[in-house]
Design an enzyme around this catalytic site. Structure first.
Site: not given
Ligand SMILES: [Mg+2]
Length: 417
Positions: A115-116, A9
């Site tokens: 974003d993961e 993340d």
């Molecule tokens: Mg994040």
């Protein structure tokens, strides 16, 4: 073989992209210290104090700023903050590049959000003898290449990886590895409200089942959970015991087996390549327009030709390594298929399809062309057609004798109105 699952993340992703792209701060930023970043806010509309904060660096958050706060309030709490407008294309491009890097280290991976990403690797194995070292390399590479910090959770399944990832926030190394042994000692002491993915169900567990911790949830008989939550009852029961058998899906952003296609039967047999090419382009335009209106991009085009007397023909498809909803990008691919497979027979029907679709907002960008500008043009044409009718604007080739567009536009589903 056993597998270790990971979730990586990116920290304050949009704000980190902005901080990373500012050379005036580059010299002092350190991988192991959030507060070497400038206090920076990404705000939907920096000119207005009523704009919403989309992202903030930890340095700004330390002053009490939070996502979704109004800009005016954020600036009261952190007056020295740098405020910037979101640059979504830049963030998406960064996201795609990071993802390619993750894939390089961990071929089995699944994009989960901008974003993961989930990933998995066999362990023990000669390639991954030390899981912590493997993900430390990932974390270091993200920093070296992108100047973005990330945290990583490892576990025996995706759900445990997600939960471990959250714990990694508090860990100086930002890496946490949980195994089955950590279920009673680590997972079960967490609050029921920390159970990822439950939303209002966590509140019900707390209020109706008096569960304070995840350990309390694990004590509730599965049948009682099923009575209250239906199929979710089983999921909650399994998660509370650290169990999850969902798999890594590398194509999570694609909708498999669903495609968009258009077909037309010609008024006579076509023998000339240029004429067939015009029909292909017209059908492709329609397919791409549909894709755009549905917010989809595809990775595979197909061309079908049916020969004279509607006897024989072929259907061939080609997969490429980009996603597109632009006729300009697909047309050369279709012409290649035509030239490769068509042997000069009279053509009586043509079909064009686009599949391996992905939602446009699922972030795949064609990085090295003027895709955005072209897309604006295509959408403008779509709007004009919607407003003023199908034939209000068309390609010049459609006016030639091979063009089928004008005729087709009078029909609905291939029939005249
Ligand atoms: Mg994040």
């Amino acid at each position: 073989m056993k597998w270790v699952y990971g979730l990586v993340d990116m920290q304050s992703f949009y704000a980190s992209c902005e901080a990373a792209s500012r050379p005036e701060f580059a010299w002092k930023r350190r991988e192991d210290d959030d507060f070497t970043d400038p206090p920076l806010l990404v705000s939907g509309d920096p000119a207005r104090r009523s704009g919403i904060i989309l992202a903030a660096t930890p340095a700004a958050k330390r002053s009490g700023v939070d996502n979704a706060m109004r800009l005016g309030e954020a600036l009261q709490r952190c007056p020295e903050a740098i405020v910037v407008k979101p640059r979504m294309e830049f963030y998406l491009e960064t996201s795609v590049r990071i993802r390619r890097m993750i894939e390089h280290l961990f071929p089995l991976h699944e994009p989960f959000s901008v974003d993961e990403s989930f990933f998995a690797f066999p362990y023990p194995s000669h390639l991954f003898s030390d899981p912590i070292a493997a993900v430390r390399e990932l974390k270091q590479t993200v920093w070296d290449l992108f100047r973005i910090r990330c945290r990583i959770g490892l576990g025996p399944n995706k759900w445990m990886a997600k939960m471990a990832n959250k714990q990694a926030k508090k860990h100086p190394d930002r890496i946490v590895w949980w195994t089955e042994q950590d279920v009673p000692t680590q997972l079960h002491r967490l609050s029921v409200f920390d159970m990822w993915g439950l939303k209002r169900r966590a509140k019900i567990l707390h209020e109706e089942f008096a569960a304070r911790t995840i350990g309390d949830v694990a004590e509730i008989p599965e049948s009682k959970l099923v009575d209250r939550f239906g199929v979710w009852g089983t999921i909650i029961h399994r998660w509370s015991r650290g169990e999850d058998d969902s798999q890594i899906n590398p194509h999570s952003c694609e909708k498999p087996h669903k495609g968009i296609s258009h077909r037309t039967t010609l008024p006579r047999d076509f023998y000339k390549r240029e004429e067939i090419a015009v029909v292909i382009l017209e059908l492709l335009d329609e397919v791409c327009r549909r894709a755009r209106s549905e917010g989809q991009k595809g990775r595979r085009v197909g061309l079908g030709l049916t020969y004279e007397g509607l006897q024989g023909g072929f259907y061939k498809a080609k997969t490429v390594d980009f996603y597109s909803d632009e006729a300009n990008e697909w047309y050369p691919v279709l012409l290649q298929l035509l030239d490769r497979w068509w042997m000069g027979d009279g053509v009586r029907a043509v079909s064009v399809s686009l599949d391996l679709l992905q939602n446009t907002n699922a972030l795949q960008l064609s990085l090295f062309n003027d895709a955005v500008k072209q897309n604006r043009l295509s959408r403008a044409v779509d709007d004009i057609r919607t407003k003023y009718g199908e034939i209000s604007i068309m390609r010049a080739v459609s006016l030639g004798k091979a063009g089928q567009f004008k005729e087709r536009s009078k029909k609905i589903g291939g029939h005249y109105m």
